[in-house]
Design a protein around this motif. Structure first.
Motif, PDB file in Angstrom:
ATOM      1  N   THR A  15       5.908  98.849  -7.056  1.00 37.02           N
ATOM      2  CA  THR A  15       4.849  99.336  -7.954  1.00 37.02           C
ATOM      3  C   THR A  15       5.061 100.818  -8.245  1.00 37.02           C
ATOM      4  O   THR A  15       5.021 101.257  -9.403  1.00 37.02           O
ATOM      5  CB  THR A  15       3.468  99.134  -7.277  1.00 37.02           C
ATOM      6  OG1 THR A  15       3.297  97.741  -7.008  1.00 37.02           O
ATOM      7  CG2 THR A  15       2.336  99.639  -8.158  1.00 37.02           C
ATOM      8  N   GLN A  16       5.293 101.590  -7.216  1.00 35.24           N
ATOM      9  CA  GLN A  16       5.455 103.043  -7.399  1.00 35.24           C
ATOM     10  C   GLN A  16       6.771 103.374  -8.095  1.00 35.24           C
ATOM     11  O   GLN A  16       6.824 104.275  -8.933  1.00 35.24           O
ATOM     12  CB  GLN A  16       5.344 103.775  -6.049  1.00 35.24           C
ATOM     13  CG  GLN A  16       3.962 103.659  -5.410  1.00 35.24           C
ATOM     14  CD  GLN A  16       2.841 104.172  -6.316  1.00 35.24           C
ATOM     15  OE1 GLN A  16       3.031 105.125  -7.092  1.00 35.24           O
ATOM     16  NE2 GLN A  16       1.670 103.568  -6.234  1.00 35.24           N
ATOM     17  N   ALA A  17       7.829 102.645  -7.748  1.00 32.95           N
ATOM     18  CA  ALA A  17       9.126 102.912  -8.400  1.00 32.95           C
ATOM     19  C   ALA A  17       9.001 102.698  -9.900  1.00 32.95           C
ATOM     20  O   ALA A  17       9.470 103.523 -10.700  1.00 32.95           O
ATOM     21  CB  ALA A  17      10.207 102.004  -7.803  1.00 32.95           C
ATOM     22  N   ALA A  18       8.325 101.619 -10.314  1.00 35.13           N
ATOM     23  CA  ALA A  18       8.184 101.335 -11.757  1.00 35.13           C
ATOM     24  C   ALA A  18       7.429 102.467 -12.451  1.00 35.13           C
ATOM     25  O   ALA A  18       7.755 102.855 -13.578  1.00 35.13           O
ATOM     26  CB  ALA A  18       7.470 100.007 -11.953  1.00 35.13           C
ATOM     27  N   MET A  26      13.549 108.173 -14.041  1.00 36.02           N
ATOM     28  CA  MET A  26      14.467 107.902 -12.930  1.00 36.02           C
ATOM     29  C   MET A  26      14.891 106.433 -12.998  1.00 36.02           C
ATOM     30  O   MET A  26      14.318 105.648 -13.736  1.00 36.02           O
ATOM     31  CB  MET A  26      13.787 108.200 -11.582  1.00 36.02           C
ATOM     32  CG  MET A  26      13.433 109.672 -11.409  1.00 36.02           C
ATOM     33  SD  MET A  26      12.517 109.980  -9.878  1.00 36.02           S
ATOM     34  CE  MET A  26      13.857 110.008  -8.662  1.00 36.02           C
ATOM     35  N   VAL A  27      15.901 106.077 -12.219  1.00 37.28           N
ATOM     36  CA  VAL A  27      16.389 104.695 -12.205  1.00 37.28           C
ATOM     37  C   VAL A  27      15.978 104.058 -10.882  1.00 37.28           C
ATOM     38  O   VAL A  27      16.174 104.640  -9.823  1.00 37.28           O
ATOM     39  CB  VAL A  27      17.933 104.667 -12.332  1.00 37.28           C
ATOM     40  CG1 VAL A  27      18.453 103.241 -12.228  1.00 37.28           C
ATOM     41  CG2 VAL A  27      18.351 105.294 -13.633  1.00 37.28           C
ATOM     42  N   GLN A  28      15.401 102.857 -10.962  1.00 31.84           N
ATOM     43  CA  GLN A  28      15.000 102.132  -9.757  1.00 31.84           C
ATOM     44  C   GLN A  28      16.138 101.228  -9.319  1.00 31.84           C
ATOM     45  O   GLN A  28      16.605 100.409 -10.103  1.00 31.84           O
ATOM     46  CB  GLN A  28      13.756 101.291 -10.065  1.00 31.84           C
ATOM     47  CG  GLN A  28      13.344 100.349  -8.935  1.00 31.84           C
ATOM     48  CD  GLN A  28      12.248  99.371  -9.370  1.00 31.84           C
ATOM     49  OE1 GLN A  28      11.973  99.230 -10.566  1.00 31.84           O
ATOM     50  NE2 GLN A  28      11.650  98.698  -8.418  1.00 31.84           N
ATOM     51  N   LEU A  29      16.585 101.388  -8.087  1.00 35.40           N
ATOM     52  CA  LEU A  29      17.562 100.436  -7.550  1.00 35.40           C
ATOM     53  C   LEU A  29      16.880  99.648  -6.435  1.00 35.40           C
ATOM     54  O   LEU A  29      16.713 100.149  -5.319  1.00 35.40           O
ATOM     55  CB  LEU A  29      18.816 101.148  -7.034  1.00 35.40           C
ATOM     56  CG  LEU A  29      19.670 101.873  -8.071  1.00 35.40           C
ATOM     57  CD1 LEU A  29      20.956 102.408  -7.426  1.00 35.40           C
ATOM     58  CD2 LEU A  29      20.032 100.971  -9.257  1.00 35.40           C
ATOM     59  N   PHE A  83      15.626 104.572  -4.495  1.00 34.17           N
ATOM     60  CA  PHE A  83      16.059 103.410  -3.707  1.00 34.17           C
ATOM     61  C   PHE A  83      14.808 102.693  -3.210  1.00 34.17           C
ATOM     62  O   PHE A  83      13.984 103.286  -2.510  1.00 34.17           O
ATOM     63  CB  PHE A  83      16.939 103.850  -2.539  1.00 34.17           C
ATOM     64  CG  PHE A  83      18.256 104.427  -2.981  1.00 34.17           C
ATOM     65  CD1 PHE A  83      19.290 103.593  -3.366  1.00 34.17           C
ATOM     66  CD2 PHE A  83      18.448 105.800  -3.038  1.00 34.17           C
ATOM     67  CE1 PHE A  83      20.506 104.109  -3.792  1.00 34.17           C
ATOM     68  CE2 PHE A  83      19.657 106.333  -3.470  1.00 34.17           C
ATOM     69  CZ  PHE A  83      20.681 105.484  -3.843  1.00 34.17           C
ATOM     70  N   ASP A  84      14.681 101.432  -3.591  1.00 40.18           N
ATOM     71  CA  ASP A  84      13.497 100.623  -3.271  1.00 40.18           C
ATOM     72  C   ASP A  84      13.962  99.423  -2.443  1.00 40.18           C
ATOM     73  O   ASP A  84      14.641  98.544  -2.950  1.00 40.18           O
ATOM     74  CB  ASP A  84      12.847 100.203  -4.610  1.00 40.18           C
ATOM     75  CG  ASP A  84      11.926  98.982  -4.504  1.00 40.18           C
ATOM     76  OD1 ASP A  84      11.670  98.485  -3.391  1.00 40.18           O
ATOM     77  OD2 ASP A  84      11.474  98.516  -5.563  1.00 40.18           O
ATOM     78  N   GLY A  85      13.629  99.450  -1.150  1.00 40.66           N
ATOM     79  CA  GLY A  85      14.030  98.328  -0.294  1.00 40.66           C
ATOM     80  C   GLY A  85      15.434  98.478   0.260  1.00 40.66           C
ATOM     81  O   GLY A  85      16.002  97.524   0.793  1.00 40.66           O
ATOM     82  N   TYR A  86      15.994  99.642   0.151  1.00 38.82           N
ATOM     83  CA  TYR A  86      17.320  99.957   0.691  1.00 38.82           C
ATOM     84  C   TYR A  86      17.323 101.440   1.060  1.00 38.82           C
ATOM     85  O   TYR A  86      16.804 102.222   0.260  1.00 38.82           O
ATOM     86  CB  TYR A  86      18.402  99.682  -0.363  1.00 38.82           C
ATOM     87  CG  TYR A  86      19.809 100.012   0.106  1.00 38.82           C
ATOM     88  CD1 TYR A  86      20.579  99.041   0.735  1.00 38.82           C
ATOM     89  CD2 TYR A  86      20.329 101.290  -0.045  1.00 38.82           C
ATOM     90  CE1 TYR A  86      21.854  99.347   1.188  1.00 38.82           C
ATOM     91  CE2 TYR A  86      21.604 101.591   0.415  1.00 38.82           C
ATOM     92  CZ  TYR A  86      22.363 100.613   1.029  1.00 38.82           C
ATOM     93  OH  TYR A  86      23.621 100.906   1.488  1.00 38.82           O
TER      94      TYR A  86
END
Ligand code: AP5
Ligand code: MG
Length: 218
Positions: A15-18, A26-29, A83-86
């Motif tokens: 949610t926050q990355a989006a 920024m780019v969400q990975l 980095f989301d989840g990594y």
């Protein structure tokens, strides 16, 4: 700027990355999103990952670090990464250091979303996304403005994740506690961890993260 959003399942990483992508370019990975795309496409990686993800266990370090390396190679040098989840294990944290330094990048912040575990099952079981554009929603906390219509693209079909059930969530939380939470001290020792109250309303969490990125928060 390169940052890690760290927190258990349902903490609000995606949610926050989006929101940061929309507001800051920024780019969400998200390794979870990339693995789900691989499962859907039936690639060799997806075939290996499918059952593991449905059980709530972690996919192998080699696979996820491989997909992060490929994703970083597809970016231009100036694009900041969330980095989301990594990383999710000590081995992944080590790999990330090499992946970044090989590409002349460095880690600026590790932002831990601090949440109350009791609230997470409700968050996860109520989660759904737009089948067309992937925008994320929640049955109670984040409904589309018009019921049944995606705010972002007007799509009218929605989907739920195969691993968003109470039993799998418990396994995912146990994995987080056993393998992911222990990497925080590595970053704490470097003085780059900042903690945000992930139980606050979604927009307030974003404000707190942005204050950190803007250097306005300790
Ligand atoms: P992944 O997709 O990363 O799932 P996860 O870590 O379990 O996290 P979630 O996506 O469930 O939660 P989130 O923090 O993004 O929460 P969200 O913002 O959606 O990984 C899935 C699987 O893939 C793993 O189990 C593993 O098998 C594999 N995998 C992935 N990466 C891997 C890796 N690096 N290594 C090995 N295996 C890997 O929010 C949840 C809901 O709450 C939403 O509905 C949202 O609207 C709502 N919400 C969010 N914030 C708030 C708020 N502040 N208040 C109220 N509601 C809120
Ligand atoms: Mg997510």
């Amino acid at each position: 700027m390169n940052i890690i959003l760290l927190g258990p399942p349902g903490a609000g990483k995606g949610t926050q990355a989006a929101r940061l992508v929309a507001e800051r370019g920024m780019v969400q990975l998200s390794t979870g999103d990339m693995l789900r795309a691989a499962v859907k496409a039936g690639t060799p990686t997806g075939l290996k990952a499918k059952a593991v993800m449905e059980s709530g266990a972690l996919v192998s370090d080699e696979i996820v670090s491989g997909i992060i390396g490929e994703a970083l190679d597809a970016l231009s040098a100036g694009q900041g990464v969330i980095f989301d989840g990594y990383p999710r294990t000590a081995a992944q944290a080590e790999s990330l250091e090499t992946l970044l330094s090989d590409r002349a990048r460095k880690l600026d912040h590790v932002i831990e979303l601090v949440v109350d575990e009791d609230a997470l099952v409700e968050r996860i079981v109520g989660r759904f996304t737009c089948a067309n554009c992937g925008a994320g929603y929640h049955d109670t906390f984040n409904r589309p403005k018009v019921d049944g219509v995606c705010d972002s693209c007007g799509g009218t079909e929605f989907k739920r994740r195969a691993d968003d059930n109470e039993e799998t969530v418990r396994t995912r939380m146990a994995e987080y506690r056993a393998k992911t939470a222990p990497i925080l001290p590595i970053y704490d020792a470097r003085g780059i961890v900042q903690r945000v109250d992930g139980m606050a309303p979604i927009a307030e969490v974003t404000d707190a993260i942005e204050a950190i990125l803007d250097g306005k928060s300790a």
